[in-house]
Each structure stands twice: as structure tokens, then as C-alpha cells.
Design a protein around this motif. Structure first.
Motif, PDB file in Angstrom:
ATOM      1  N   ASP A  16       0.873  -1.087  -0.092  1.00 25.31           N
ATOM      2  CA  ASP A  16       0.005   0.037  -0.159  1.00 25.31           C
ATOM      3  C   ASP A  16       0.825   1.100  -0.060  1.00 25.31           C
ATOM      4  N   GLU A  17       2.063   1.284   0.892  1.00 24.90           N
ATOM      5  CA  GLU A  17       2.711   2.572   1.002  1.00 24.90           C
ATOM      6  C   GLU A  17       3.557   2.761  -0.373  1.00 24.90           C
ATOM      7  N   GLN A  18       3.849   1.533  -0.783  1.00 21.23           N
ATOM      8  CA  GLN A  18       4.864   1.599  -2.119  1.00 21.23           C
ATOM      9  C   GLN A  18       3.822   1.948  -3.332  1.00 21.23           C
ATOM     10  N   LEU A  19       2.677   1.665  -3.333  1.00 23.87           N
ATOM     11  CA  LEU A  19       1.695   2.194  -4.508  1.00 23.87           C
ATOM     12  C   LEU A  19       1.446   3.600  -4.230  1.00 23.87           C
ATOM     13  N   LEU A  20       1.249   4.067  -2.871  1.00 22.04           N
ATOM     14  CA  LEU A  20       1.043   5.427  -2.743  1.00 22.04           C
ATOM     15  C   LEU A  20       2.093   6.273  -2.919  1.00 22.04           C
ATOM     16  N   ALA A  21       3.383   5.810  -2.836  1.00 24.36           N
ATOM     17  CA  ALA A  21       4.650   6.753  -2.948  1.00 24.36           C
ATOM     18  C   ALA A  21       4.895   6.729  -4.496  1.00 24.36           C
ATOM     19  N   SER A  22       4.447   5.579  -5.173  1.00 25.73           N
ATOM     20  CA  SER A  22       4.579   6.004  -6.620  1.00 25.73           C
ATOM     21  C   SER A  22       3.872   6.719  -7.327  1.00 25.73           C
ATOM     22  N   PRO A  94      -5.379   4.619  -5.838  1.00 27.69           N
ATOM     23  CA  PRO A  94      -6.036   4.856  -4.472  1.00 27.69           C
ATOM     24  C   PRO A  94      -5.341   5.898  -3.618  1.00 27.69           C
ATOM     25  N   THR A  95      -5.781   7.145  -3.866  1.00 28.38           N
ATOM     26  CA  THR A  95      -5.357   8.227  -3.041  1.00 28.38           C
ATOM     27  C   THR A  95      -6.658   9.034  -2.719  1.00 28.38           C
ATOM     28  N   SER A  96      -6.266   9.800  -1.444  1.00 30.11           N
ATOM     29  CA  SER A  96      -7.336  10.645  -0.771  1.00 30.11           C
ATOM     30  C   SER A  96      -8.014  11.830  -1.974  1.00 30.11           C
ATOM     31  N   GLY A  97      -6.982  12.306  -2.765  1.00 29.56           N
ATOM     32  CA  GLY A  97      -7.456  13.083  -3.753  1.00 29.56           C
ATOM     33  C   GLY A  97      -8.528  12.568  -4.743  1.00 29.56           C
ATOM     34  N   GLY A  98      -8.399  11.404  -4.987  1.00 25.54           N
ATOM     35  CA  GLY A  98      -9.447  10.623  -5.778  1.00 25.54           C
ATOM     36  C   GLY A  98      -9.609  11.586  -7.014  1.00 25.54           C
ATOM     37  N   LEU A  99     -10.865  11.844  -7.291  1.00 26.35           N
ATOM     38  CA  LEU A  99     -11.288  12.642  -8.542  1.00 26.35           C
ATOM     39  C   LEU A  99     -10.436  13.547  -9.068  1.00 26.35           C
ATOM     40  N   TYR A 100      -9.875  14.486  -8.236  1.00 28.91           N
ATOM     41  CA  TYR A 100      -9.264  15.509  -9.224  1.00 28.91           C
ATOM     42  C   TYR A 100      -7.898  14.978  -9.300  1.00 28.91           C
ATOM     43  N   PHE A 101      -7.087  14.273  -8.424  1.00 32.86           N
ATOM     44  CA  PHE A 101      -6.091  13.592  -8.787  1.00 32.86           C
ATOM     45  C   PHE A 101      -6.018  12.867 -10.160  1.00 32.86           C
TER      46      PHE A 101
END
Length: 530
Positions: A16-22, A94-101
Motif C-alpha cells: 500500500d505504501e509503495q503504491l502511494l509513494a509511486s 487509490p489516493t485521498s485526492g481521488g477524482l481531481y488526482f
């Protein structure tokens, strides 16, 4: 690869942390939400029975039983298309920014900054409107209990409703400032209460309803009851607001996404939470509507005139005391919905302020050192929701616009990233949840449906309207979009001069032609070292 001795839970956390870091972000939240609890936050925000109670007044005058039963069925099918399209995007990033990200990542370079800005503001105001609409519905339900207890002698004023509403919003702000683990565990309770309440009404209502209030199949399923003045076909479409607000209010599409950075195995858990929440809500909601249509009696005019039609149905079936007992559970579940919605909305505001797009971003982008939650954005959203509640003093149609706004504002934000995925200059890489060749047709159906319904919900409830009865969703949503554009293009200080989309908190590896996986691994190492 995880080393020997590392547990599966640790391996999932590292992935999870690796994907978020990417994606460019360091891990700032505690990943305390299990896949079931991710589903729980989506399903609890749907909050079937209390949500249906809040918007039943849209369905009864725009078709009655047929609109409730068949309108729910038709709308739920299209909602599932939207949810599946969103789930694919959520699985890929899968990031908290979601739609705008997603919008920034997938749109063509020429348009990505502006579209990202507009989607972020639309998503933010839509999420806050969802908080306001849920908590206003809760306030109305509290007052309906008082009315039932008084033998219908008490009728609340707008000021009294607003006072109860304000208290509910503030109490939710306190709850959402708690630690992530506490908020995650609450979702299990929310799931159980929601399901038990739905099953109780599906089973108990037909059994307990006196024969004089039971409708024939013809009345329940085919006799179209239209009193708002629109042609029957258009009235039937207007009745969709009930299922669309119930299932779509930043719910399973958005709330699950906004807690992606707090969820374990987010690339799988989040998309499946979206799809499963819609599926369960669609089936249970249809069954509840069938039960209500057969048990609401033939005097539909009295239900239309009632401040709370579902409470009136329960009252004529169960009597005063049993109705108060059932209604107290409805209020509790609605209250839980509000806390879950504010939780999700605060994560959207946190992510948008992390990218410096909101006013006061330097203050909003903050994690409380004790609770490890974004306390500042919780209170920011709560205060704005209270301001939206002031529309109640402009009349019933004005406050009802908040319900429409929570659908139209979010539909704008939902549609853009789906469109740019297929039209933008991008190299979209699917996540574990994807449809393959069916992605494009599903996306087309989802976008066309949202564009159509987003336009419909900007029209007034009746063709014979005036200033009091106009649809204020146009004013509020249009005003927010215009102000966001003014802020973006404001000379010298506007976002066009400094907003460059999502701000990375971890720089990706730039080591030549390394593979995508190598770059993700390098970013993860940088995250751990940071």
C-alpha cells in the motif's frame, strides 16, 4: 519482495505504501480500515432506510408506488454503471485526492490544471453538501419523532430545525476528530444496524399493516400518481432523485476513495467496496420500496402533505409508541451516516489543501499529532455545512436544493475523470479491478446518464414556479463554480499562476529508463527513509 519473517499484514502495508509513494505521496495516515470497514463506510453513508425517509417526498408526488418501485430499479442499474467506472479508477490510483488526482493524471496537458481545479472544487462542495443534506434529514427526523410523540400537535419552525441541525453537525465534528482506529471500528456497528433495520421493515411492515392501508398490486405498481404538474415521463425521471441521492451522495463512489490512504489493500478493497455497496443497496432498497408501496395506503395526498412521509406510514401501521421505537433507530442510523460522510468529506478537503488549492491551505493541511487525523479540515467542512443549512430560512425549496446539489455537484466531479481517461493524452494503467474491453462502453453509459440527470436536477420540482419555489441548486452550484473560476483566473494572484495540480510529497525516481515497478520501489524506499 517481502523478506522471510514478514507477516502478510506487513506485506500488504508495504505494498500500500509503495503504491502511494509511486503516486507521489508519503504515508501520513494510519491504515486502520479493513476491507470490510471500507465497505462499511460506503454502506453506512448510503444508510438505506433513513436516506429513503429523507427523500421519499421526491418519489411520492412524482409517480407514487410505480416511481418508488420501478424508478428505484431503473436508477440503480445506471448507478451501478457509474460505480463500476469509478471503481476502475480507484483501483488504479487509490489516493485521498481521488477524482481531481485522476483528472490531472489522465487529462491532456493543455487542460489538466483547469479541469483538476474545477473537479476539486466541485467534489469539495458536493461532499460538504452531502454532509449538510444528511444532517438536515437527521434534524427533520428528530423533529418528526417529537411531532409523533406530541400526537401531531407540535410543528417545528425553521429556527428550531436549524438549531437541531447545527447541534448534529457540531457533534459529528467532535466524533470525526477521533483516532482513525476508533472511526474504523465504528463502521462494523453501522453495517449491522443498517442491515437489521432494513430487514425489519421489509418483513415487519407487510405483516403489521392493517388491511385498510394495504394497496393492491395495481395501486402499488401501476397507478401513476403525479401532482407536481410535469408530464408523467418527466415526473418519473424526477423521482430518480430519491434513489440517486440515497446511493450516490458522495457515498460508495467517493467516501471509500477518500479513505484510500487509511485502508489496507486499498487497490482491491476500495473498488470492491464501491461495487458491493451499490449492489447491496440496490437490492435491499428495492425490497423496501416494494414494502412501502404496498403498505402506504391509498391516501397519497396526505403523505405528500406530511412533513415526514415515511414516519406517517409507520404511524398508521404501528401506532404511536412502536413507531417512536422504530423511528429512534432510524434517527440513530441517519446520525451515523452523517459522521461517516463528514469523515469522507474532511479527507477530500485535506487532500485538496495538501495540493494548496483551497483558501487557508497552509492551516488546513495539518495532521493532529495526538489523533493522527486532519482535525482542521473536519471543522472547516462542518462550519461550511452549517452555513449551507442557512438556506432553510429561504424556504423548503431552498433547503431541498442542498439534496439536489449533493448529486449534481458530485456528478460533475465524477464524469470528468471518466471522460479524460478515454480522451486525454495518457498512459492509463489499470489496477487489480478492471473490465478490459468493456471499460469504454460502461464509461460512455455512465457519463451520458450523469450528464442527463445532472441537468434534470437543476430544474424546479414544478413547471409552475416562482422565486420561492425555484431550484436553488443552480444558484449554489453555479455560484461555487463561478467563484472558483474567478479565483483561478484572478490577476496576479489566481491559481492559473501557481496551481500545478497535485503536489508530490515524495519525488519519484528519475533514473533513466527504469521500469515502472523499479520506480515504484525506489519511491517506496525514499518514503521509508523520509
Amino acid at each position: 519482495m517481502a523478506s522471510v519473517g514478514i507477516t502478510r499484514q506487513d506485506s500488504v502495508k508495504q505494498n500500500d505504501e509503495q503504491l502511494l509513494a509511486s503516486l507521489g505521496y508519503k504515508q501520513e495516515f494510519k491504515r486502520a480500515f479493513t476491507p470490510l470497514e471500507v465497505f462499511g463506510i460506503a454502506f453506512s453513508i448510503i444508510g438505506l432506510l433513513p436516506s429513503m425517509a429523507s427523500v421519499l417526498f421526491y418519489a411520492i408526488p412524482n409517480g407514487g408506488g410505480p416511481a418508488m418501485v420501478w424508478g428505484w430499479l431503473v436508477a440503480s442499474i445506471f448507478v451501478l454503471f457509474v460505480g463500476i467506472a469509478m471503481a476502475e479508477l480507484a483501483s488504479a490510483a487509490p489516493t485521498s485526492g481521488g477524482l481531481y488526482f485522476w483528472t490531472y493524471s489522465l487529462a491532456s496537458p493543455r487542460w489538466r490544471n483547469l479541469l483538476c481545479w474545477l473537479v476539486g472544487y466541485s467534489n469539495t462542495i458536493g461532499s460538504i453538501a452531502s454532509v449538510a443534506s444528511i444532517d438536515w434529514g437527521c434534524a427533520v427526523q428528530v423533529m418528526a419523532a417529537v411531532t409523533i410523540g406530541s400526537g401531531a400537535s407540535f410543528e417545528p419552525t425553521s429556527a428550531q430545525l436549524f438549531g437541531v441541525y447545527t447541534g448534529i453537525v457540531l457533534s459529528h465534528a467532535v466524533i470525526c476528530c477521533l483516532g482513525t482506529a476508533v472511526l474504523a471500528r465504528l463502521q462494523n456497528l453501522y453495517i449491522v444496524l443498517n442491515v437489521l433495520l432494513c430487514l425489519a421493515i421489509i418483513i415487519a411492515l407487510p405483516i403489521a399493516t392493517p388491511s385498510e392501508f394495504k394497496n393492491s398490486a395495481k395501486v402499488a405498481l401501476w397507478d401513476f400518481y403525479n401532482v407536481n404538474g410535469w408530464p408523467n415521463g418527466y415526473a418519473f425521471i424526477l423521482s430518480f432523485l430519491a434513489p440517486l441521492w440515497t446511493i450516490c451522495k458522495s457515498c460508495s463512489f467517493d467516501s471509500s476513495v477518500h479513505i484510500s490512504e487509511e485502508a489496507a489493500n486499498a487497490a482491491v478493497a476500495v473498488p470492491w467496496a464501491i461495487v458491493s455497496a451499490i449492489g447491496v443497496a440496490g437490492v435491499l432498497g428495492w425490497a423496501i420500496n416494494v414494502s412501502l408501496a404496498f403498505c402506504m395506503g391509498g391516501d397519497r395526498a396526505s403523505l405528500v402533505d406530511s412533513a415526514q412521509p415515511m414516519a406517517q406510514i409507520f404511524f398508521q401501521t404501528f401506532g404511536q409508541k412502536p413507531t417512536l421505537a422504530i423511528w429512534s433507530i432510524v434517527v440513530i442510523v441517519q446520525y451515523m451516516m452523517g459522521s461517516s460522510m463528514l469523515l469522507a468529506a474532511s479527507r477530500q478537503s485535506f487532500a485538496f489543501s495538501r495540493d494548496s488549492a483551497l483558501p487557508f491551505s497552509s492551516w488546513l493541511y495539518s495532521i493532529n499529532s495526538y489523533t493522527k487525523t486532519p482535525v482542521n479540515t473536519v471543522w472547516f467542512d462542518a462550519i461550511l455545512a452549517i452555513f449551507l443549512g442557512l438556506l432553510a430560512f429561504a424556504g423548503n425549496q431552498a433547503i431541498n436544493a442542498v439534496f439536489a446539489l449533493s448529486v449534481t455537484g458530485l456528478y460533475f466531479a465524477y464524469a470528468i475523470p471518466i471522460v479524460v481517461r478515454f480522451t486525454g493524452d495518457n498512459d492509463f494503467k489499470p489496477g487489480p479491478f478492471h473490465l478490459g474491453i468493456f471499460s469504454l462502453p460502461v464509461g460512455i453509459i455512465a457519463v451520458l446518464f450523469m450528464a442527463f440527470m445532472g441537468t434534470v436536477f437543476l430544474f424546479p420540482s414544478s413547471p409552475h414556479t416562482n422565486v420561492t419555489d425555484m431550484n436553488y441548486a443552480t444558484v449554489v452550484f453555479g455560484g461555487v463554480m463561478v467563484l472558483s473560476l474567478v479565483y483561478y483566473y484572478f490577476p496576479k494572484y489566481g491559481g492559473v499562476y501557481w496551481f500545478k495540480g497535485p503536489v508530490r510529497t515524495i519525488e519519484p525516481a528519475r533514473n533513466g529508463n527504469g521500469s515502472f515497478e523499479d520506480k515504484k520501489a525506489a519511491a517506496f524506499v525514499e518514503a521509508v527513509e523520509a
